[in-house]
Design a protein around this motif. Structure first.
Motif, PDB file in Angstrom:
ATOM      1  N   ILE A 190       0.857  -1.180   0.000  1.00 28.27           N
ATOM      2  CA  ILE A 190       0.000   0.000   0.000  1.00 28.27           C
ATOM      3  C   ILE A 190       0.893   1.230   0.000  1.00 28.27           C
ATOM      4  O   ILE A 190       1.837   1.320   0.786  1.00 28.27           O
ATOM      5  CB  ILE A 190      -0.902   0.040   1.243  1.00 28.27           C
ATOM      6  CG1 ILE A 190      -2.002  -1.023   1.167  1.00 28.27           C
ATOM      7  CG2 ILE A 190      -1.513   1.419   1.432  1.00 28.27           C
ATOM      8  CD1 ILE A 190      -2.813  -1.152   2.452  1.00 28.27           C
ATOM      9  N   THR A 196       0.203   5.357   0.310  1.00 25.40           N
ATOM     10  CA  THR A 196      -0.776   6.436   0.444  1.00 25.40           C
ATOM     11  C   THR A 196      -0.243   7.697  -0.234  1.00 25.40           C
ATOM     12  O   THR A 196       0.966   7.908  -0.326  1.00 25.40           O
ATOM     13  CB  THR A 196      -1.107   6.737   1.917  1.00 25.40           C
ATOM     14  OG1 THR A 196       0.033   7.328   2.565  1.00 25.40           O
ATOM     15  CG2 THR A 196      -1.514   5.466   2.648  1.00 25.40           C
ATOM     16  N   VAL A 209      -6.927  -1.065   4.041  1.00 17.62           N
ATOM     17  CA  VAL A 209      -6.380  -2.399   4.308  1.00 17.62           C
ATOM     18  C   VAL A 209      -7.283  -3.474   3.705  1.00 17.62           C
ATOM     19  O   VAL A 209      -6.807  -4.456   3.120  1.00 17.62           O
ATOM     20  CB  VAL A 209      -6.184  -2.609   5.817  1.00 17.62           C
ATOM     21  CG1 VAL A 209      -5.776  -4.049   6.124  1.00 17.62           C
ATOM     22  CG2 VAL A 209      -5.135  -1.631   6.353  1.00 17.62           C
ATOM     23  N   LEU A 246      -1.327  -8.509   2.769  1.00 22.60           N
ATOM     24  CA  LEU A 246      -0.664  -7.206   2.843  1.00 22.60           C
ATOM     25  C   LEU A 246       0.708  -7.422   3.461  1.00 22.60           C
ATOM     26  O   LEU A 246       0.831  -8.070   4.501  1.00 22.60           O
ATOM     27  CB  LEU A 246      -1.472  -6.219   3.687  1.00 22.60           C
ATOM     28  CG  LEU A 246      -0.807  -4.858   3.948  1.00 22.60           C
ATOM     29  CD1 LEU A 246      -0.552  -4.121   2.647  1.00 22.60           C
ATOM     30  CD2 LEU A 246      -1.651  -4.004   4.891  1.00 22.60           C
ATOM     31  N   THR A 282       3.451  -4.673   2.978  1.00 21.15           N
ATOM     32  CA  THR A 282       4.160  -3.407   3.195  1.00 21.15           C
ATOM     33  C   THR A 282       3.184  -2.249   3.154  1.00 21.15           C
ATOM     34  O   THR A 282       2.303  -2.193   2.289  1.00 21.15           O
ATOM     35  CB  THR A 282       5.244  -3.200   2.119  1.00 21.15           C
ATOM     36  OG1 THR A 282       6.232  -4.238   2.236  1.00 21.15           O
ATOM     37  CG2 THR A 282       5.932  -1.849   2.275  1.00 21.15           C
ATOM     38  N   LEU A 283       3.364  -1.327   4.091  1.00 18.94           N
ATOM     39  CA  LEU A 283       2.597  -0.090   4.111  1.00 18.94           C
ATOM     40  C   LEU A 283       3.565   1.081   4.004  1.00 18.94           C
ATOM     41  O   LEU A 283       4.485   1.205   4.815  1.00 18.94           O
ATOM     42  CB  LEU A 283       1.808   0.025   5.416  1.00 18.94           C
ATOM     43  CG  LEU A 283       1.181   1.384   5.725  1.00 18.94           C
ATOM     44  CD1 LEU A 283       0.120   1.755   4.702  1.00 18.94           C
ATOM     45  CD2 LEU A 283       0.606   1.397   7.145  1.00 18.94           C
ATOM     46  N   ASN A 342       3.437   4.972   4.268  1.00 17.73           N
ATOM     47  CA  ASN A 342       2.660   6.160   4.637  1.00 17.73           C
ATOM     48  C   ASN A 342       3.335   7.386   4.032  1.00 17.73           C
ATOM     49  O   ASN A 342       4.452   7.753   4.425  1.00 17.73           O
ATOM     50  CB  ASN A 342       2.596   6.287   6.158  1.00 17.73           C
ATOM     51  CG  ASN A 342       1.608   5.334   6.779  1.00 17.73           C
ATOM     52  OD1 ASN A 342       0.505   5.156   6.288  1.00 17.73           O
ATOM     53  ND2 ASN A 342       2.000   4.709   7.886  1.00 17.73           N
ATOM     54  N   PRO A 387      -3.696   4.172   9.241  1.00 17.21           N
ATOM     55  CA  PRO A 387      -3.315   3.034   8.400  1.00 17.21           C
ATOM     56  C   PRO A 387      -2.380   2.060   9.118  1.00 17.21           C
ATOM     57  O   PRO A 387      -2.496   0.839   8.967  1.00 17.21           O
ATOM     58  CB  PRO A 387      -2.626   3.695   7.203  1.00 17.21           C
ATOM     59  CG  PRO A 387      -3.234   5.050   7.131  1.00 17.21           C
ATOM     60  CD  PRO A 387      -3.428   5.459   8.564  1.00 17.21           C
ATOM     61  N   ALA A 400      -3.326  -1.823   9.602  1.00 16.47           N
ATOM     62  CA  ALA A 400      -2.402  -2.806   9.036  1.00 16.47           C
ATOM     63  C   ALA A 400      -1.781  -3.639  10.148  1.00 16.47           C
ATOM     64  O   ALA A 400      -1.656  -4.866  10.035  1.00 16.47           O
ATOM     65  CB  ALA A 400      -1.316  -2.099   8.222  1.00 16.47           C
ATOM     66  N   VAL A 445       6.766  -1.315   7.393  1.00 17.49           N
ATOM     67  CA  VAL A 445       6.114  -0.011   7.313  1.00 17.49           C
ATOM     68  C   VAL A 445       7.206   1.019   7.040  1.00 17.49           C
ATOM     69  O   VAL A 445       8.248   1.015   7.697  1.00 17.49           O
ATOM     70  CB  VAL A 445       5.373   0.348   8.608  1.00 17.49           C
ATOM     71  CG1 VAL A 445       4.759   1.744   8.510  1.00 17.49           C
ATOM     72  CG2 VAL A 445       4.315  -0.694   8.936  1.00 17.49           C
TER      73      VAL A 445
END
Length: 308
Positions: free
Chosen positions: A16, A18, A89, A99, A101-102, A104, A136, A140, A158
């Motif tokens: 993800i 953002t 998510v 999922l 990896t996030l 931000n 998020p 997550a 993250v």
């Protein structure tokens, strides 16, 4: 955009990003796809100050990724709301089944000198940057905790986005600097709290040419005309972000990195400097005298951006 490398660094990972409709987020999303990741492209399509909104930028990036042979899906929810972050998510899980990896990255600016900064401009920037990182991460993290408790191996990452303004401060950006400094604190806490679930959390402080930095880097923003190295291109930051979001960065957590052009710097935060201990209570005068001696031994702080 080059064809997607299906044997890439992030092959099989779901990522993800953002604020991925433009600037750094767009560069990150495309770079992850080029390394084999399936990407959720989140963006509200707002202006540099957070006004307006359009689904176009997120869908455009998705189409760019798909045209190059990659997999991506758009998400237009507001990640600074609980429902928006939860749906972000869910979009990854419903579309790609997992999922990993996030990133931000979403944010905007409402720059004012402190005495001219109103409460709405303060709250808006805090909301999108700091709350837009927290929510998020919370949703997550809840997914990864459930996976870990169910006995499934988690190798999650993250990558949070701070700024030199968060590290040093920036004149005219009290709200932005405070929010970006808060992201550093959030990163350190999250890296400690989520480690047992197989989650690593790091932060970057990037410098690149985006809509948000047009005024900040007005004298150095132009791309080279001769086709040489474009030092301020957002794409210069993305390789580090991709590596931090991959399994290759195993063991790296709770760290902050500056990334600009071809330079990567490990930032070292607050550490004890010169100290003294009287062993009993100070008088104000004695405390002041002792403090002046300590300051004489300490390193001078880096200047605030924009300070004269």
């Amino acid at each position: 955009m080059p064809s997607v490398d299906k044997s890439g660094l992030c092959e099989g990972r779901v990522v993800i990003v953002t604020g991925a409709g433009r600037g750094l987020g767009r560069a990150h999303a495309r770079a992850y796809a080029a390394e084999g990741a399936k990407v959720v492209v989140n963006d509200l399509g707002v202006g540099p100050d957070g006004s307006g909104g359009s689904a176009g930028p997120a869908h455009d990036v998705v189409e760019e990724i798909r045209a190059a042979g990659g997999e991506a899906v758009a998400h237009g929810g507001d990640i600074a709301t609980c429902e928006g972050a939860a749906s972000l998510v869910r979009t990854a899980l419903d579309t790609f089944g997992r999922l990993d990896t996030l990133v931000n990255n979403a944010g905007f600016l409402r720059d004012r000198m402190l005495l001219n900064l109103d409460e709405d401009a303060w709250d808006a920037v805090m909301r999108v940057h700091l709350k837009g990182h927290f929510l998020p991460l919370k949703h997550a993290g809840a997914y990864w905790r459930a996976e870990a408790k169910a006995g499934r191996a988690v190798h999650a990452c993250v990558v949070n986005t701070s700024s030199g303004a968060g590290l040093l401060g920036s004149v005219g950006q009290g709200n932005y600097s405070a929010a970006k400094a808060g992201i550093l604190g959030l990163t350190l806490v999250a890296s400690a709290e989520l480690a047992s679930y197989g989650v690593r959390v790091n932060a970057i402080a990037p410098a690149a040419r985006t809509r948000m930095t047009e005024q900040t880097f007005a004298d150095t923003m132009a791309a080279p005309e001769d086709g040489g190295f474009d030092a301020m291109a957002p794409e210069n930051v993305s390789p580090l972000v991709v590596w931090l979001g991959s399994a290759a960065s195993a063991g790296v957590t709770g760290r902050v990195f500056e990334a600009e052009a071809g330079r990567i710097t490990v930032m070292e935060g607050w550490r004890p400097g010169p100290t003294t201990d009287k062993g009993s209570r100070w008088t104000p005068a004695d405390a002041g005298e002792a403090t002046l001696k300590l300051l004489a031994e300490a390193q001078a702080p880096q200047p605030v951006y924009g300070a004269r």
